[in-house]
Design a protein around this motif. Structure first.
Motif, PDB file in Angstrom:
ATOM      1  N   SER A 256      52.479  42.233  35.753  1.00 41.63           N
ATOM      2  CA  SER A 256      52.871  43.457  36.452  1.00 41.63           C
ATOM      3  C   SER A 256      52.362  44.696  35.730  1.00 41.63           C
ATOM      4  O   SER A 256      51.855  45.642  36.354  1.00 41.63           O
ATOM      5  N   MET A 257      52.480  44.684  34.406  1.00 43.60           N
ATOM      6  CA  MET A 257      52.004  45.825  33.622  1.00 43.60           C
ATOM      7  C   MET A 257      50.487  45.957  33.711  1.00 43.60           C
ATOM      8  O   MET A 257      49.959  47.067  33.803  1.00 43.60           O
ATOM      9  N   ALA A 258      49.774  44.826  33.680  1.00 39.61           N
ATOM     10  CA  ALA A 258      48.316  44.873  33.744  1.00 39.61           C
ATOM     11  C   ALA A 258      47.838  45.474  35.058  1.00 39.61           C
ATOM     12  O   ALA A 258      46.897  46.282  35.080  1.00 39.61           O
ATOM     13  N   VAL A 259      48.466  45.100  36.154  1.00 36.27           N
ATOM     14  CA  VAL A 259      48.088  45.651  37.463  1.00 36.27           C
ATOM     15  C   VAL A 259      48.351  47.149  37.490  1.00 36.27           C
ATOM     16  O   VAL A 259      47.518  47.940  37.965  1.00 36.27           O
ATOM     17  N   GLU A 260      49.490  47.566  36.972  1.00 35.82           N
ATOM     18  CA  GLU A 260      49.815  48.989  36.938  1.00 35.82           C
ATOM     19  C   GLU A 260      48.812  49.756  36.078  1.00 35.82           C
ATOM     20  O   GLU A 260      48.499  50.916  36.347  1.00 35.82           O
ATOM     21  N   ARG A 261      48.275  49.097  35.061  1.00 33.69           N
ATOM     22  CA  ARG A 261      47.316  49.746  34.161  1.00 33.69           C
ATOM     23  C   ARG A 261      45.872  49.633  34.629  1.00 33.69           C
ATOM     24  O   ARG A 261      44.979  50.161  33.976  1.00 33.69           O
ATOM     25  N   GLY A 262      45.641  48.951  35.736  1.00 29.85           N
ATOM     26  CA  GLY A 262      44.299  48.974  36.300  1.00 29.85           C
ATOM     27  C   GLY A 262      43.655  47.648  36.597  1.00 29.85           C
ATOM     28  O   GLY A 262      42.508  47.610  37.062  1.00 29.85           O
ATOM     29  N   ALA A 263      44.324  46.517  36.345  1.00 28.61           N
ATOM     30  CA  ALA A 263      43.730  45.214  36.648  1.00 28.61           C
ATOM     31  C   ALA A 263      43.750  44.945  38.145  1.00 28.61           C
ATOM     32  O   ALA A 263      44.722  45.260  38.830  1.00 28.61           O
ATOM     33  N   HIS A 264      42.671  44.335  38.652  1.00 27.50           N
ATOM     34  CA  HIS A 264      42.557  44.033  40.080  1.00 27.50           C
ATOM     35  C   HIS A 264      42.523  42.541  40.364  1.00 27.50           C
ATOM     36  O   HIS A 264      42.820  42.110  41.475  1.00 27.50           O
ATOM     37  N   VAL A 265      42.120  41.741  39.373  1.00 25.51           N
ATOM     38  CA  VAL A 265      42.088  40.286  39.502  1.00 25.51           C
ATOM     39  C   VAL A 265      42.819  39.690  38.313  1.00 25.51           C
ATOM     40  O   VAL A 265      42.560  40.068  37.166  1.00 25.51           O
ATOM     41  N   ILE A 266      43.753  38.769  38.583  1.00 25.99           N
ATOM     42  CA  ILE A 266      44.480  38.090  37.522  1.00 25.99           C
ATOM     43  C   ILE A 266      44.091  36.618  37.538  1.00 25.99           C
ATOM     44  O   ILE A 266      44.305  35.920  38.534  1.00 25.99           O
ATOM     45  N   ARG A 267      43.511  36.147  36.448  1.00 21.89           N
ATOM     46  CA  ARG A 267      43.116  34.740  36.336  1.00 21.89           C
ATOM     47  C   ARG A 267      44.287  33.963  35.742  1.00 21.89           C
ATOM     48  O   ARG A 267      44.805  34.331  34.684  1.00 21.89           O
ATOM     49  N   THR A 268      44.690  32.875  36.403  1.00 24.41           N
ATOM     50  CA  THR A 268      45.928  32.214  35.990  1.00 24.41           C
ATOM     51  C   THR A 268      45.964  30.739  36.390  1.00 24.41           C
ATOM     52  O   THR A 268      45.262  30.319  37.317  1.00 24.41           O
ATOM     53  N   HIS A 269      46.798  29.990  35.689  1.00 22.83           N
ATOM     54  CA  HIS A 269      47.113  28.616  36.083  1.00 22.83           C
ATOM     55  C   HIS A 269      48.418  28.570  36.890  1.00 22.83           C
ATOM     56  O   HIS A 269      48.712  27.565  37.521  1.00 22.83           O
ATOM     57  N   ASP A 270      49.210  29.646  36.825  1.00 21.64           N
ATOM     58  CA  ASP A 270      50.506  29.721  37.509  1.00 21.64           C
ATOM     59  C   ASP A 270      50.375  30.646  38.714  1.00 21.64           C
ATOM     60  O   ASP A 270      50.787  31.806  38.686  1.00 21.64           O
ATOM     61  N   VAL A 271      49.817  30.120  39.783  1.00 19.05           N
ATOM     62  CA  VAL A 271      49.361  30.964  40.886  1.00 19.05           C
ATOM     63  C   VAL A 271      50.501  31.654  41.631  1.00 19.05           C
ATOM     64  O   VAL A 271      50.504  32.881  41.789  1.00 19.05           O
ATOM     65  N   ALA A 272      51.464  30.901  42.135  1.00 16.53           N
ATOM     66  CA  ALA A 272      52.504  31.487  42.997  1.00 16.53           C
ATOM     67  C   ALA A 272      53.293  32.559  42.255  1.00 16.53           C
ATOM     68  O   ALA A 272      53.533  33.660  42.777  1.00 16.53           O
ATOM     69  N   GLU A 273      53.714  32.246  41.037  1.00 22.62           N
ATOM     70  CA  GLU A 273      54.527  33.191  40.274  1.00 22.62           C
ATOM     71  C   GLU A 273      53.715  34.444  39.912  1.00 22.62           C
ATOM     72  O   GLU A 273      54.210  35.575  39.976  1.00 22.62           O
ATOM     73  N   THR A 274      52.458  34.229  39.533  1.00 23.61           N
ATOM     74  CA  THR A 274      51.608  35.355  39.142  1.00 23.61           C
ATOM     75  C   THR A 274      51.328  36.266  40.328  1.00 23.61           C
ATOM     76  O   THR A 274      51.288  37.495  40.182  1.00 23.61           O
TER      77      THR A 274
END
Length: 397
Positions: A256-274
Motif C-alpha cells: 500500500s505504501m509503495a503504490v502511494e509513493r509511486g509504484a504502478h506494478v507489484i510483483r508478487t507470489h501472493d496475488v489476491a492479497e497483494t
C-alpha cells in the motif's frame, strides 16, 4: 508521468495498480509453489493461482535467481523456452505474459512466439535489448543493475568513478546509484523501471533497501512507470522480526505504501492479497491532473527538496532553482529563551522567519536557501543550539 501500453494493458498514474504474478520453469529452483517444469501443471497454476486471483501480468522465469547456481547462457535459456511457450498456449485465462531474461536474443524469440513484454533483470546490460523491445513495440521492465550481463543488481559494486566521475562517486549514496543505474543505456518509451529490492549482492544491505523504499518517490523524476518486487523481502521481515513464511502482513503494508509513493506494478507470489493492498494504496494516493481543450496540467511529486531538484534536473532546468522556490516549514521545540532569541536573529539575517506558537514552540519558515544558510550559521553554536544546524541540514537533503 509517461504511461505505458503493455499489449493493451495501461500502466501508469491514470490506471489501477497492476499485479504481476510469478511462474518459474527453472530446473535448479528449490521447491516453491510457483516452480514447474510441466507445461500442463504450470498452466493450471497460472489460471487458478495467478489470473483467477487477480494477476494482470504473469512473469515467467527460465532460471533460478539463487546465486548458488551458474548463470545460464542465452542458448541454455532458449532450450527451456519451449516449456514457457507451451504453458502460455495452455492457459485459458486472460493476462499479459512477460519473459524474464537478460538476453536480447531470448527476448526476441519469446516475443516472436507469443510473449507480450520483457522483464530484464540486468538493466539493458545486453545493449541490443532496448532495440529488440522497440522493434516489437513492447513494454520492458528494466531493473537497476550494473553494465554486467552476469551480475544483476549489484549496484554498489559498479565502478562509478570510471562510469560517472570520481567526484560524483565520492558523494553518491546507494539511492543515487540506483537512480543512475536505471538511466544507463537509456530508456525506451515503454520502459518500466525497477529499483531492485533484495539481496542481489553481499554489498547490498537491508538498510539500502529501506532507504530506497523511503525515497521511492524520487524515481518518479525519470517519468516512467515503476515496478517493485518487495514480496516477503528481508528488509521488511527484519522490521517486524518475521521469517519468510510469516511476512505476508508486512508485505501487504509495504505494498500500500509503495503504490502511494509511486509504484504502478507489484510483483508478487501472493496475488489476491497483494491486489487488495495495492487498491487501498491507490485509493488514498493524492496525485492531481486535469485536462481541458487538449491542455493537461499535472502536479509533480515534490515532497522534499531532493525530489524538487530531481524533477528540475531531468527536465534540463538548473536544480538550484529548487532552493530558492521550495518553501520549508520546520517546527523547533526544546530551546531555552536565549537560544530561541539567537535563532530568531540568525533567521532574520538570512531571509527566514521564526514565529512562536501558542504553546511556546518555534516555526522556522523560508526558502530552502534561506533555511540552509541558517543551518550553516548554527554550526558550532553552544548550549541548546549545539547540533541544531546539522539536524536542519539533514532535513533539507
Amino acid at each position: 508521468m509517461n504511461s505505458v501500453d503493455a499489449a493493451g494493458l495501461g500502466i501508469g498514474d491514470e490506471h489501477p495498480p497492476r499485479i504481476m504474478g510469478v511462474l518459474n520453469v527453472s530446473e535448479e529452483s528449490p521447491y516453491d509453489p510457483s516452480v514447474f517444469d510441466d507445461p500442463s501443471e504450470a498452466a493450471r497454476y497460472v489460471d487458478a493461482d495467478l489470473i483467477d486471483e487477480g494477476a494482470d501480468i504473469v512473469d515467467i522465469g527460465l532460471e533460478s535467481a539463487n546465486k548458488r547456481f551458474d548463470v545460464l547462457s542465452a542458448d541454455e535459456e532458449l532450450e527451456r523456452l519451449h516449456i514457457a511457450l507451451e504453458t502460455i498456449e495452455s492457459v485459458s485465462g486472460d493476462a499479459i505474459f512477460s519473459i524474464e531474461t537478460r538476453y536480447a536474443e531470448v527476448a526476441d524469440e519469446a516475443l516472436s512466439q507469443g510473449f507480450d513484454m520483457v522483464n530484464d533483470i540486468c538493466g539493458f546490460a545486453d545493449p541490443e535489448m532496448p532495440t529488440i523491445c522497440e522493434e516489437h513495440d513492447v513494454a520492458v521492465a528494466k531493473m537497476a543493475s550494473p553494465p554486467d550481463i552476469e551480475r544483476p543488481g549489484v549496484i554498489e559494486e559498479t565502478d562509478w568513478a570510471a562510469r560517472k566521475s570520481p567526484d560524483w562517486a565520492a558523494d553518491a549514496d546507494y539511492v543515487d546509484q540506483v537512480y543512475e543505474a536505471l538511466k544507463q543505456n537509456g530508456l525506451t518509451d515503454k520502459t518500466i523501471i525497477d529499483p531492485a529490492f533484495g539481496g542481489w549482492s553481499e554489498a547490498q544491505t537491508l538498510e539500502d533497501d529501506r532507504e530506497t523504499f523511503r525515497r521511492l518517490r524520487e524515481l518518479r523524476a525519470l517519468d516512467r512507470p515503476m515496478l517493485v518486487s518487495i514480496n516477503r523481502k528481508n528488509f521488511l521481515g527484519e522490521i517486524a522480526g518475521r521469517e519468510t513464511d510469516e511476512r505476508l502482513p508486512v508485505s501487504l503494508a509495504a505494498t500500500s505504501m509503495a503504490v502511494e509513493r509511486g509504484a504502478h506494478v507489484i510483483r508478487t507470489h501472493d496475488v489476491a492479497e497483494t491486489r487488495d493492498a495495492a487498491l487501498i494504496g491507490k485509493a488514498f494516493t493524492e496525485r492531481a491532473s486535469a485536462s481541458v481543450d487538449g491542455i493537461t496540467i499535472s502536479r509533480l511529486d515534490v515532497n522534499s527538496t531532493r525530489e524538487f531538484r530531481l524533477q528540475l534536473r531531468e527536465r534540463g532546468i538548473d536544480p538550484a532553482f529548487a532552493d530558492d522556490w521550495g518553501t520549508q516549514l520546520l517546527e523547533v521545540e526544546g530551546l531555552d529563551t536565549d537560544a530561541s532569541e539567537q535563532l530568531i536573529s540568525i533567521a532574520a539575517d538570512h531571509g527566514a522567519v521564526v514565529q512562536r506558537t501558542s504553546d511556546g514552540r518555534l516555526l522556522l519558515m523560508g526558502s530552502t536557501t534561506a533555511v540552509s544558510d541558517v543551518s550553516g550559521r548554527l554550526n558550532g553554536k553552544s548550549g541548546s543550539l549545539d547540533g541544531l544546524g546539522e539536524k536542519l541540514s539533514k532535513l533539507l537533503r
